[in-house]
Motif scaffolding. Structure first.
Motif, PDB file in Angstrom:
ATOM      1  N   GLU A  87       0.818  -1.223   0.000  1.00 57.59           N
ATOM      2  CA  GLU A  87       0.000   0.000   0.000  1.00 57.59           C
ATOM      3  C   GLU A  87       0.850   1.270   0.000  1.00 57.59           C
ATOM      4  N   GLY A  88       2.136   1.111   0.040  1.00 59.86           N
ATOM      5  CA  GLY A  88       3.031   2.247  -0.089  1.00 59.86           C
ATOM      6  C   GLY A  88       3.272   2.645  -1.536  1.00 59.86           C
ATOM      7  N   THR A  89       2.715   1.885  -2.463  1.00 56.89           N
ATOM      8  CA  THR A  89       2.827   2.222  -3.876  1.00 56.89           C
ATOM      9  C   THR A  89       2.080   3.514  -4.153  1.00 56.89           C
ATOM     10  N   ALA A  90       2.817   4.507  -4.635  1.00 55.67           N
ATOM     11  CA  ALA A  90       2.214   5.823  -4.847  1.00 55.67           C
ATOM     12  C   ALA A  90       3.235   6.742  -5.493  1.00 55.67           C
ATOM     13  N   MET A  91       2.729   7.870  -5.950  1.00 61.60           N
ATOM     14  CA  MET A  91       3.618   8.962  -6.336  1.00 61.60           C
ATOM     15  C   MET A  91       3.888   9.765  -5.074  1.00 61.60           C
ATOM     16  N   TYR A  92       5.152   9.997  -4.801  1.00 62.64           N
ATOM     17  CA  TYR A  92       5.538  10.728  -3.605  1.00 62.64           C
ATOM     18  C   TYR A  92       5.968  12.140  -3.981  1.00 62.64           C
ATOM     19  N   TYR A  93       5.423  13.095  -3.246  1.00 60.73           N
ATOM     20  CA  TYR A  93       5.669  14.499  -3.522  1.00 60.73           C
ATOM     21  C   TYR A  93       6.325  15.179  -2.329  1.00 60.73           C
ATOM     22  N   CYS A  94       7.205  16.089  -2.659  1.00 59.28           N
ATOM     23  CA  CYS A  94       7.815  16.969  -1.680  1.00 59.28           C
ATOM     24  C   CYS A  94       7.054  18.294  -1.727  1.00 59.28           C
ATOM     25  N   ALA A  95       6.821  18.890  -0.567  1.00 58.24           N
ATOM     26  CA  ALA A  95       6.102  20.149  -0.495  1.00 58.24           C
ATOM     27  C   ALA A  95       6.787  21.089   0.492  1.00 58.24           C
ATOM     28  N   ALA A  96       6.610  22.387   0.245  1.00 61.84           N
ATOM     29  CA  ALA A  96       7.276  23.368   1.094  1.00 61.84           C
ATOM     30  C   ALA A  96       6.387  24.577   1.326  1.00 61.84           C
ATOM     31  N   ASN A  97       6.544  25.146   2.511  1.00 64.93           N
ATOM     32  CA  ASN A  97       5.859  26.395   2.825  1.00 64.93           C
ATOM     33  C   ASN A  97       6.802  27.247   3.678  1.00 64.93           C
ATOM     34  N   ARG A  98       6.944  28.479   3.296  1.00 62.84           N
ATOM     35  CA  ARG A  98       7.869  29.341   4.018  1.00 62.84           C
ATOM     36  C   ARG A  98       7.331  29.665   5.402  1.00 62.84           C
ATOM     37  N   GLY A  99       8.198  29.581   6.396  1.00 67.18           N
ATOM     38  CA  GLY A  99       7.788  29.832   7.762  1.00 67.18           C
ATOM     39  C   GLY A  99       7.422  28.535   8.444  1.00 67.18           C
ATOM     40  N   THR A 100       6.696  28.648   9.531  1.00 68.30           N
ATOM     41  CA  THR A 100       6.327  27.454  10.269  1.00 68.30           C
ATOM     42  C   THR A 100       4.852  27.139  10.068  1.00 68.30           C
ATOM     43  N   LEU A 101       4.455  25.970  10.499  1.00 70.40           N
ATOM     44  CA  LEU A 101       3.072  25.543  10.394  1.00 70.40           C
ATOM     45  C   LEU A 101       2.620  24.938  11.707  1.00 70.40           C
ATOM     46  N   SER A 102       1.360  25.172  12.009  1.00 72.15           N
ATOM     47  CA  SER A 102       0.770  24.495  13.159  1.00 72.15           C
ATOM     48  C   SER A 102       0.776  23.000  12.900  1.00 72.15           C
ATOM     49  N   ARG A 103       0.965  22.247  13.967  1.00 77.87           N
ATOM     50  CA  ARG A 103       0.957  20.787  13.832  1.00 77.87           C
ATOM     51  C   ARG A 103      -0.369  20.286  13.266  1.00 77.87           C
ATOM     52  N   LEU A 104      -1.410  21.087  13.421  1.00 76.51           N
ATOM     53  CA  LEU A 104      -2.727  20.708  12.896  1.00 76.51           C
ATOM     54  C   LEU A 104      -2.779  20.803  11.380  1.00 76.51           C
ATOM     55  N   LEU A 105      -1.824  21.521  10.786  1.00 80.51           N
ATOM     56  CA  LEU A 105      -1.872  21.776   9.354  1.00 80.51           C
ATOM     57  C   LEU A 105      -0.794  21.055   8.558  1.00 80.51           C
ATOM     58  N   VAL A 106       0.131  20.402   9.219  1.00 75.09           N
ATOM     59  CA  VAL A 106       1.295  19.866   8.495  1.00 75.09           C
ATOM     60  C   VAL A 106       0.943  18.810   7.467  1.00 75.09           C
ATOM     61  N   PHE A 114       4.445  25.335  -2.327  1.00 71.17           N
ATOM     62  CA  PHE A 114       5.346  24.850  -3.361  1.00 71.17           C
ATOM     63  C   PHE A 114       5.368  23.324  -3.381  1.00 71.17           C
ATOM     64  N   TRP A 115       5.381  22.762  -4.592  1.00 76.46           N
ATOM     65  CA  TRP A 115       5.332  21.313  -4.772  1.00 76.46           C
ATOM     66  C   TRP A 115       6.319  20.873  -5.835  1.00 76.46           C
ATOM     67  N   GLY A 116       6.863  19.687  -5.635  1.00 73.66           N
ATOM     68  CA  GLY A 116       7.674  19.076  -6.666  1.00 73.66           C
ATOM     69  C   GLY A 116       6.803  18.287  -7.629  1.00 73.66           C
ATOM     70  N   GLN A 117       7.442  17.669  -8.614  1.00 77.79           N
ATOM     71  CA  GLN A 117       6.714  16.911  -9.633  1.00 77.79           C
ATOM     72  C   GLN A 117       6.433  15.477  -9.210  1.00 77.79           C
ATOM     73  N   GLY A 118       7.107  15.023  -8.185  1.00 79.55           N
ATOM     74  CA  GLY A 118       6.844  13.684  -7.674  1.00 79.55           C
ATOM     75  C   GLY A 118       7.843  12.649  -8.156  1.00 79.55           C
ATOM     76  N   THR A 119       7.949  11.582  -7.382  1.00 77.68           N
ATOM     77  CA  THR A 119       8.769  10.430  -7.749  1.00 77.68           C
ATOM     78  C   THR A 119       7.960   9.175  -7.418  1.00 77.68           C
ATOM     79  N   GLN A 120       7.929   8.257  -8.355  1.00 78.38           N
ATOM     80  CA  GLN A 120       7.070   7.074  -8.212  1.00 78.38           C
ATOM     81  C   GLN A 120       7.750   5.995  -7.376  1.00 78.38           C
ATOM     82  N   VAL A 121       6.991   5.451  -6.442  1.00 77.02           N
ATOM     83  CA  VAL A 121       7.442   4.312  -5.645  1.00 77.02           C
ATOM     84  C   VAL A 121       6.472   3.167  -5.879  1.00 77.02           C
ATOM     85  N   THR A 122       7.009   2.026  -6.259  1.00 78.34           N
ATOM     86  CA  THR A 122       6.191   0.840  -6.484  1.00 78.34           C
ATOM     87  C   THR A 122       6.685  -0.274  -5.582  1.00 78.34           C
TER      88      THR A 122
END
Length: 124
Positions: A87-106, A114-122
């Motif tokens: 069930e770990g098979t998926a496209m994995y994406y990296c994401a970024a946001n400047r500053g900090t985030l509440s733990r409720l929003l992470v 900001f988002w990357g294009q993804g890397t596939q894991v099968t």
């Protein structure tokens, strides 16, 4: 900031994989970073995050089997995954946001600008 993921591939159930996300264009250490994944036919979900001040969170689905880390000297975010499941098979994406985030929003997609294009894991 621009994000480029790598490290995906095919791996057997129970195997390990380390994903990388190279950031460029801004001060990497100022960003809250996250890993998300999207399996076929499913919504994108948060997997792990690390805030700009180093607070780490994991989704229950990967807790104990994944490690998120970042190297502020190289501007690289990592996700090490062990004991991978099918069930770990998926496209994995990296994401970024400047500053900090509440733990409720992470693990909220809308919290990241900001988002990357993804890397596939099968996993099979």
């Amino acid at each position: 900031v621009q994000l480029v993921e790598s490290g995906g591939g095919s791996v057997q159930v129970g195997g390990s994989l380390t994903l990388s996300c190279v950031a460029s264009g801004d001060t990497f250490s100022s960003y809250c970073m996250g890993w998300f994944r999207q399996a076929p036919g499913k919504e994108r979900e948060g997997v792990a995050s690390i805030t700009s001040d180093g607070v780490i969170s994991y989704a229950d689905s990967v807790k104990g089997r994944a490690t998120i880390s970042k190297d502020n000297t190289k501007d690289v975010l990592y996700l090490q995954m062990n004991s991978l499941k099918a069930e770990g098979t998926a496209m994995y994406y990296c994401a970024a946001n400047r500053g900090t985030l509440s733990r409720l929003l992470v693990f909220e997609e809308r919290a990241y600008k900001f988002w990357g294009q993804g890397t596939q894991v099968t996993v099979s």
